[in-house]
Motif scaffolding. Structure first.
Motif, PDB file in Angstrom:
ATOM      1  N   VAL A  42       1.678  -7.397  -3.634  1.00 51.00           N
ATOM      2  CA  VAL A  42       0.374  -8.015  -3.375  1.00 51.00           C
ATOM      3  C   VAL A  42      -0.553  -7.009  -2.696  1.00 51.00           C
ATOM      4  CG1 VAL A  42      -0.832  -9.850  -2.142  1.00 51.00           C
ATOM      5  CG2 VAL A  42       1.369 -10.324  -3.230  1.00 51.00           C
ATOM      6  N   THR A  43      -0.011  -6.243  -1.747  1.00 51.50           N
ATOM      7  CA  THR A  43      -0.827  -5.252  -1.037  1.00 51.50           C
ATOM      8  C   THR A  43      -1.425  -4.235  -1.993  1.00 51.50           C
ATOM      9  OG1 THR A  43       0.531  -5.445   0.971  1.00 51.50           O
ATOM     10  CG2 THR A  43      -0.807  -3.462   0.757  1.00 51.50           C
ATOM     11  N   THR A  44      -0.637  -3.780  -2.944  1.00 48.25           N
ATOM     12  CA  THR A  44      -1.113  -2.750  -3.882  1.00 48.25           C
ATOM     13  C   THR A  44      -2.077  -3.297  -4.926  1.00 48.25           C
ATOM     14  OG1 THR A  44       0.866  -3.074  -5.263  1.00 48.25           O
ATOM     15  CG2 THR A  44       0.942  -1.315  -3.620  1.00 48.25           C
ATOM     16  N   ARG A  45      -2.233  -4.612  -4.981  1.00 47.78           N
ATOM     17  CA  ARG A  45      -3.214  -5.189  -5.905  1.00 47.78           C
ATOM     18  C   ARG A  45      -4.627  -5.047  -5.338  1.00 47.78           C
ATOM     19  NH1 ARG A  45      -1.332  -4.341 -10.133  1.00 47.78           N
ATOM     20  NH2 ARG A  45      -0.039  -3.028  -8.804  1.00 47.78           N
ATOM     21  N   TYR A  46      -4.723  -4.789  -4.040  1.00 48.06           N
ATOM     22  CA  TYR A  46      -6.019  -4.651  -3.385  1.00 48.06           C
ATOM     23  C   TYR A  46      -6.159  -3.216  -2.875  1.00 48.06           C
ATOM     24  CZ  TYR A  46      -5.723  -9.745  -3.488  1.00 48.06           C
ATOM     25  OH  TYR A  46      -5.594 -11.047  -3.897  1.00 48.06           O
ATOM     26  N   ASP A  47      -7.302  -2.926  -2.273  1.00 52.73           N
ATOM     27  CA  ASP A  47      -7.503  -1.590  -1.713  1.00 52.73           C
ATOM     28  C   ASP A  47      -6.523  -1.376  -0.561  1.00 52.73           C
ATOM     29  OD1 ASP A  47      -9.552  -1.056  -3.450  1.00 52.73           O
ATOM     30  OD2 ASP A  47     -11.118  -1.802  -2.095  1.00 52.73           O
ATOM     31  N   TYR A  48      -5.807  -0.305  -0.613  1.00 52.60           N
ATOM     32  CA  TYR A  48      -4.900   0.024   0.479  1.00 52.60           C
ATOM     33  C   TYR A  48      -4.761   1.527   0.567  1.00 52.60           C
ATOM     34  CZ  TYR A  48      -0.902   1.409  -2.436  1.00 52.60           C
ATOM     35  OH  TYR A  48      -0.072   2.074  -3.288  1.00 52.60           O
TER      36      TYR A  48
ATOM     37  N   TYR B 131       4.368   5.975  -0.846  1.00 52.16           N
ATOM     38  CA  TYR B 131       4.007   5.065   0.247  1.00 52.16           C
ATOM     39  C   TYR B 131       4.641   3.676   0.103  1.00 52.16           C
ATOM     40  CZ  TYR B 131       1.581   2.206   3.582  1.00 52.16           C
ATOM     41  OH  TYR B 131       1.326   1.331   4.602  1.00 52.16           O
ATOM     42  N   PRO B 132       4.578   3.030  -1.070  1.00 54.38           N
ATOM     43  CA  PRO B 132       5.215   1.711  -1.176  1.00 54.38           C
ATOM     44  C   PRO B 132       6.703   1.726  -0.831  1.00 54.38           C
ATOM     45  CG  PRO B 132       3.776   2.090  -3.044  1.00 54.38           C
ATOM     46  CD  PRO B 132       3.881   3.397  -2.324  1.00 54.38           C
ATOM     47  N   VAL B 133       7.386   2.812  -1.202  1.00 58.47           N
ATOM     48  CA  VAL B 133       8.808   2.936  -0.872  1.00 58.47           C
ATOM     49  C   VAL B 133       8.988   3.023   0.638  1.00 58.47           C
ATOM     50  CG1 VAL B 133      10.884   4.344  -1.153  1.00 58.47           C
ATOM     51  CG2 VAL B 133       9.273   4.097  -3.059  1.00 58.47           C
ATOM     52  N   PHE B 134       8.132   3.834   1.276  1.00 60.22           N
ATOM     53  CA  PHE B 134       8.176   3.968   2.731  1.00 60.22           C
ATOM     54  C   PHE B 134       7.874   2.634   3.402  1.00 60.22           C
ATOM     55  CE2 PHE B 134       5.809   4.784   6.710  1.00 60.22           C
ATOM     56  CZ  PHE B 134       6.802   5.438   7.437  1.00 60.22           C
ATOM     57  N   ALA B 135       6.892   1.906   2.886  1.00 56.84           N
ATOM     58  CA  ALA B 135       6.505   0.627   3.467  1.00 56.84           C
ATOM     59  C   ALA B 135       7.635  -0.403   3.353  1.00 56.84           C
ATOM     60  CB  ALA B 135       5.248   0.100   2.790  1.00 56.84           C
ATOM     61  N   VAL B 136       8.308  -0.417   2.208  1.00 59.48           N
ATOM     62  CA  VAL B 136       9.448  -1.327   2.041  1.00 59.48           C
ATOM     63  C   VAL B 136      10.553  -0.976   3.029  1.00 59.48           C
ATOM     64  CG1 VAL B 136      11.327  -1.985   0.479  1.00 59.48           C
ATOM     65  CG2 VAL B 136       8.970  -1.928  -0.360  1.00 59.48           C
ATOM     66  N   PHE B 137      10.754   0.317   3.252  1.00 63.47           N
ATOM     67  CA  PHE B 137      11.736   0.759   4.245  1.00 63.47           C
ATOM     68  C   PHE B 137      11.392   0.200   5.625  1.00 63.47           C
ATOM     69  CE2 PHE B 137      12.839   3.825   7.605  1.00 63.47           C
ATOM     70  CZ  PHE B 137      14.226   3.842   7.475  1.00 63.47           C
ATOM     71  N   ILE B 138      10.118   0.237   5.992  1.00 67.31           N
ATOM     72  CA  ILE B 138       9.678  -0.318   7.277  1.00 67.31           C
ATOM     73  C   ILE B 138       9.906  -1.827   7.311  1.00 67.31           C
ATOM     74  CG2 ILE B 138       7.649  -0.779   8.713  1.00 67.31           C
ATOM     75  CD1 ILE B 138       6.543   1.889   7.896  1.00 67.31           C
ATOM     76  N   LEU B 139       9.553  -2.487   6.216  1.00 62.76           N
ATOM     77  CA  LEU B 139       9.674  -3.949   6.161  1.00 62.76           C
ATOM     78  C   LEU B 139      11.121  -4.408   6.276  1.00 62.76           C
ATOM     79  CD1 LEU B 139       7.030  -4.601   3.382  1.00 62.76           C
ATOM     80  CD2 LEU B 139       6.977  -5.593   5.678  1.00 62.76           C
TER      81      LEU B 139
END
Length: 325
Positions: A129-135, A154-162
């Protein structure tokens, strides 16, 4: 706007304060009592049977504050909905784990693979959902003007954080009031950061969580009358991770949530040391048990960790808000 934020904080606090005396006896009647690991500190054995799954109490308090205040005063935005999803999503994973432990009498709860799959699904949906908008794919180094562009990583890193942060908060939840107090401090710090960045939907969510945590702390402080269980600890971690991503403070989270990092590192160090040398670095991990077994009272450990968390949160806010201004 500050008045709206304070109203949300007060409402979530009061709702949680009212709900707790109603839900705690229900949890006790349903025999939703905490299982205490035999390998844990002996002094904790007396806590066996204390109602758990209390995370539903403060999550309900937060949700009601959002429904009554945020939506009526149009404070809620896309970020608010996303944070609500990620916190409740991880809370549901924790609830399933708690349910299996206390109702189905499987002490380990969900298997590690089942828990990881549940967390991965929630994290993946959040990032989709985040990547569907400006990020932004940039990581900002606190206190500097340096930026690191991770591009497609970045999405991989963000999932790691989550996934990593909820497990860190879960490890921290080992003493009466420890995590609930630290979480209230962390959410307060992120509320200030969000206000400074004019991200009011995030600010309201953070203040609502802070109020709910303070209300829950009344019943969770030593001697605890209720534990939050994985329902609460995973929800807190999911919320903090989500806020850090939406505010661009992923690295800063390691400062504001420094105690969670220390707790996690203590477990990693202990495991590696024991497997490689057969020796333990700490009397017991996570590190809060090390101090407890060293003679500190549980209340002393908790208050010292709160103080450390407060100092780190102040440093984190200064680093971020100073850069904004």
């Amino acid at each position: 706007m500050i008045l709206v934020l304070l109203t949300g904080l007060a409402l979530s606090f009061l709702v949680t304060l009212i709900l707790a005396p109603l839900i705690i006896p229900l949890l006790r009647r349903l025999h939703f009592g905490q299982y205490i690991r035999e390998e844990g500190p002996k002094s904790h054995q007396k806590k066996a049977g204390t109602p758990t799954m209390g995370g539903v109490i403060f999550l309900t308090g937060m949700l009601i504050a959002l429904l009554v205040i945020a939506f009526n005063y149009h404070v809620a935005d896309q970020n608010t909905y996303m944070l609500l999803f990620v916190s409740l999503g991880f809370g549901v994973v924790g609830l399933a784990d708690d349910f299996i432990k206390v109702v189905m009498k499987r002490n380990m709860g969900l298997t590690s693979k089942q828990k990881m799959l549940g967390q991965l699904i929630i994290a993946a949906i959040f990032m989709y959902v985040t990547t569907r908008y400006d990020y932004s794919t940039f990581l900002y180094v606190p206190g500097t003007h340096w930026m690191i562009n991770l591009y497609w990583l970045y999405p991989v890193f963000a999932v790691f954080i989550l996934i990593g942060v909820p497990n860190a908060t879960n490890l921290t939840d080992g003493m009466d009031g420890l995590l609930s107090g630290l979480a209230a401090i962390s959410f307060a710090a992120f509320a200030i950061i969000a206000v400074a960045a004019n991200q009011l939907g995030i600010a309201f969510f953070a203040t609502a969580m802070m109020g709910a945590m303070l209300g829950f702390l009344v019943f969770n402080a030593h001697p605890a009358r209720v534990f939050m269980g994985d329902t609460g600890s995973l929800a807190i971690g999911g919320a903090l991770a989500g806020i850090s991503i939406l505010t661009g403070t992923e690295i800063l989270l390691a400062v504001i949530g420094g105690v969670y990092v220390i707790e996690t590192l203590s477990v990693i160090i202990q495991v590696i040391s024991f497997k490689t040398t057969g020796k333990r670095v700490f009397r017991m991990s996570p590190i809060h048990h090390h101090f407890e077994l060293g003679g500190w009272s549980e209340w002393k450990v908790v208050t010292v960790f709160w103080l450390v968390g407060l100092i780190l949160a102040i440093i984190g806010v200064y680093l971020k808000v100073g850069m904004i201004n």
